[in-house]
Design an enzyme around this catalytic site. Structure first.
Site, mmCIF file in Angstrom:
data_model
loop_
_atom_site.group_PDB
_atom_site.id
_atom_site.type_symbol
_atom_site.label_atom_id
_atom_site.label_comp_id
_atom_site.label_asym_id
_atom_site.label_seq_id
_atom_site.Cartn_x
_atom_site.Cartn_y
_atom_site.Cartn_z
ATOM 1 N N ASN A 179 0.679 -0.913 0.072
ATOM 2 C CA ASN A 179 0.051 -0.115 -0.039
ATOM 3 C C ASN A 179 0.902 1.121 0.318
ATOM 4 O O ASN A 179 1.006 1.761 0.678
ATOM 5 C CB ASN A 179 -1.253 0.135 1.383
ATOM 6 C CG ASN A 179 -1.624 0.952 1.257
ATOM 7 O OD1 ASN A 179 -1.832 2.034 0.515
ATOM 8 N ND2 ASN A 179 -2.346 1.674 2.445
ATOM 9 N N LYS B 297 0.316 4.322 -0.336
ATOM 10 C CA LYS B 297 -0.012 5.170 0.118
ATOM 11 C C LYS B 297 -0.004 6.219 -0.725
ATOM 12 O O LYS B 297 0.161 6.571 -2.091
ATOM 13 C CB LYS B 297 -0.338 5.650 1.410
ATOM 14 C CG LYS B 297 0.263 4.461 2.303
ATOM 15 C CD LYS B 297 0.194 5.143 3.810
ATOM 16 C CE LYS B 297 -0.728 3.416 4.558
ATOM 17 N NZ LYS B 297 -0.518 3.809 6.421
ATOM 18 N N HIS C 127 -9.287 1.816 4.765
ATOM 19 C CA HIS C 127 -8.173 2.519 5.543
ATOM 20 C C HIS C 127 -8.284 2.380 6.474
ATOM 21 O O HIS C 127 -9.094 3.812 6.144
ATOM 22 C CB HIS C 127 -7.148 2.267 4.475
ATOM 23 C CG HIS C 127 -5.888 2.547 4.635
ATOM 24 N ND1 HIS C 127 -4.920 3.519 5.893
ATOM 25 C CD2 HIS C 127 -4.891 1.167 5.030
ATOM 26 C CE1 HIS C 127 -4.100 2.547 6.528
ATOM 27 N NE2 HIS C 127 -4.013 1.611 5.679
ATOM 28 N N GLU D 95 -6.780 5.369 7.786
ATOM 29 C CA GLU D 95 -6.560 6.936 7.141
ATOM 30 C C GLU D 95 -7.523 7.316 7.035
ATOM 31 O O GLU D 95 -8.251 8.298 6.766
ATOM 32 C CB GLU D 95 -5.336 6.962 6.409
ATOM 33 C CG GLU D 95 -4.509 7.013 7.950
ATOM 34 C CD GLU D 95 -2.941 5.588 6.394
ATOM 35 O OE1 GLU D 95 -2.799 5.745 5.117
ATOM 36 O OE2 GLU D 95 -2.125 5.406 6.873
ATOM 37 N N GLU E 149 -5.724 -4.838 10.835
ATOM 38 C CA GLU E 149 -4.440 -3.542 10.594
ATOM 39 C C GLU E 149 -4.992 -2.997 12.211
ATOM 40 O O GLU E 149 -6.382 -1.773 11.805
ATOM 41 C CB GLU E 149 -4.752 -2.198 9.267
ATOM 42 C CG GLU E 149 -4.366 -3.255 7.805
ATOM 43 C CD GLU E 149 -4.091 -1.837 7.368
ATOM 44 O OE1 GLU E 149 -2.765 -2.294 6.656
ATOM 45 O OE2 GLU E 149 -4.585 -1.266 6.735
ATOM 46 N N GLY F 175 2.224 2.250 10.710
ATOM 47 C CA GLY F 175 3.073 3.703 10.486
ATOM 48 C C GLY F 175 4.105 3.864 11.706
ATOM 49 O O GLY F 175 4.639 4.702 11.416
ATOM 50 N N SER G 273 3.034 -2.002 10.480
ATOM 51 C CA SER G 273 4.682 -2.403 10.299
ATOM 52 C C SER G 273 4.833 -3.609 10.441
ATOM 53 O O SER G 273 5.917 -3.986 11.416
ATOM 54 C CB SER G 273 4.663 -1.979 12.168
ATOM 55 O OG SER G 273 4.651 -0.416 12.415
HETATM 56 P P1 PGA Z 1 2.353 0.490 7.644
HETATM 57 O O1 PGA Z 1 1.670 0.710 6.986
HETATM 58 O O2 PGA Z 1 3.782 -0.821 7.343
HETATM 59 O O3 PGA Z 1 3.579 0.976 7.051
HETATM 60 O O4 PGA Z 1 2.381 0.482 8.899
HETATM 61 C C1 PGA Z 1 0.858 -0.570 6.681
HETATM 62 C C2 PGA Z 1 -0.790 0.071 6.251
HETATM 63 O O5 PGA Z 1 -1.450 1.432 6.264
HETATM 64 O O6 PGA Z 1 -1.892 -0.577 4.998
#
Ligand code: PGA
Length: 253
Positions: free
Chosen positions: A9, A11, A96, A98, A168, A174, A214
């Site tokens: 992903n 982003k 997601h 976000e 998640e 992140g 992560s």
């Molecule tokens: P990350 O993000 O691996 O940077 O923690 C995962 C995601 O948001 O899908």
């Protein structure tokens, strides 16, 4: 038998030339290899068509990171599921955290997006997960069940069978703070039980449930060794071939 999937992903990262270079690099790295999982990259809308044309999409599936909750028409700036499908993308990441947090995507909106994605032949990668306060309050199972029920439980069994889930925990995204493999397994097993109660054992068993938050080269093997963890949705570590390939290889025997 359910599929294992490692999905990136990206982003809101990479310009088009940077994204193309990354996708081509991954394509090159996978040449002559047969990973023990499906590989997907989620890229910005602007990159989808060029990337789908530049790589072997039978080896690397392309995903959008969102789609509109309307079919078409006067929705300036939106990108429909049909538009996404017309680029050669086969997947769309929906829900997601976000998007839920910053763009106020509700369960109702996501239900509509899932329906439009399916109607246009896209596989939704549907994200669920609790925030830190919910985990600390011990409500994480309830929260995740609610997210699944509110957006997916009106699907027919046949349509539900096309969904990929991504658990998640928001506190792990992140942050460099990964859920332990036991925490991931506990939640994934719980989710599968929730799915079994609604859609029956077979569909629950066939559903691919990814872990995200992560995930990286160092922890991927341990996470995917768990019986209910069928792969990962990877943000930061999907932005270089060097970091992403070892996660794909976590499924190697
Ligand atoms: P990350 O993000 O691996 O940077 O923690 C995962 C995601 O948001 O899908």
């Amino acid at each position: 038998m359910r599929k294992n999937i490692i999905a990136g992903n990206w982003k809101m990262n990479t310009t088009l030339p940077e994204g193309l270079a990354l996708a081509k690099g991954l394509n090159e790295a996978l040449k002559g290899k047969t990973p023990n999982c499906d590989v997907v990259i989620g890229t910005p809308f602007t990159h989808l068509a060029s990337i789908a044309a530049a790589i072997d999409t039978t080896k690397i599936g392309v995903a959008a990171e969102n789609c509109a909750d309307q079919e078409k028409g006067a929705y300036t700036g939106e990108v429909s599921a049909a538009m996404v499908a017309s680029t050669g993308a086969k997947y769309v990441i929906l829900g997601h955290s976000e998007r839920r947090a910053y763009y106020h995507e509700t369960a109702e909106i996501l239900k509509t997006k899932v329906g439009l994605a399916l109607a246009n032949g896209l596989t939704p990668i549907f994200c669920i997960g609790e925030v830190l306060e919910e985990r600390e309050a011990g409500t994480h199972f309830e929260v995740v069940d609610g997210q699944i029920k509110d957006s997916l439980f009106e699907l027919s069994p046949a349509d539900f069978g096309k969904i990929v889930l991504a658990y998640e925990p928001v506190w792990a995204i992140g942050t460099g703070k990964t859920a332990t493999s036991d925490q991931a397994e506990e939640m994934h097993a719980h989710i599968r039980a929730t799915l079994a109660a609604k859609f029956g054992n077979q569909l629950a068993d066939d559903c691919t449930i990814l872990y995200g938050g992560s995930m990286n080269a160092g922890n991927a093997k341990e996470l995917v060794s768990k019986p209910n963890v069928d792969g990962g949705l990877i943000g930061g570590a999907s932005l270089s071939v060097e970091n992403f390939m070892p996660i794909i290889e976590a499924f190697d025997k």
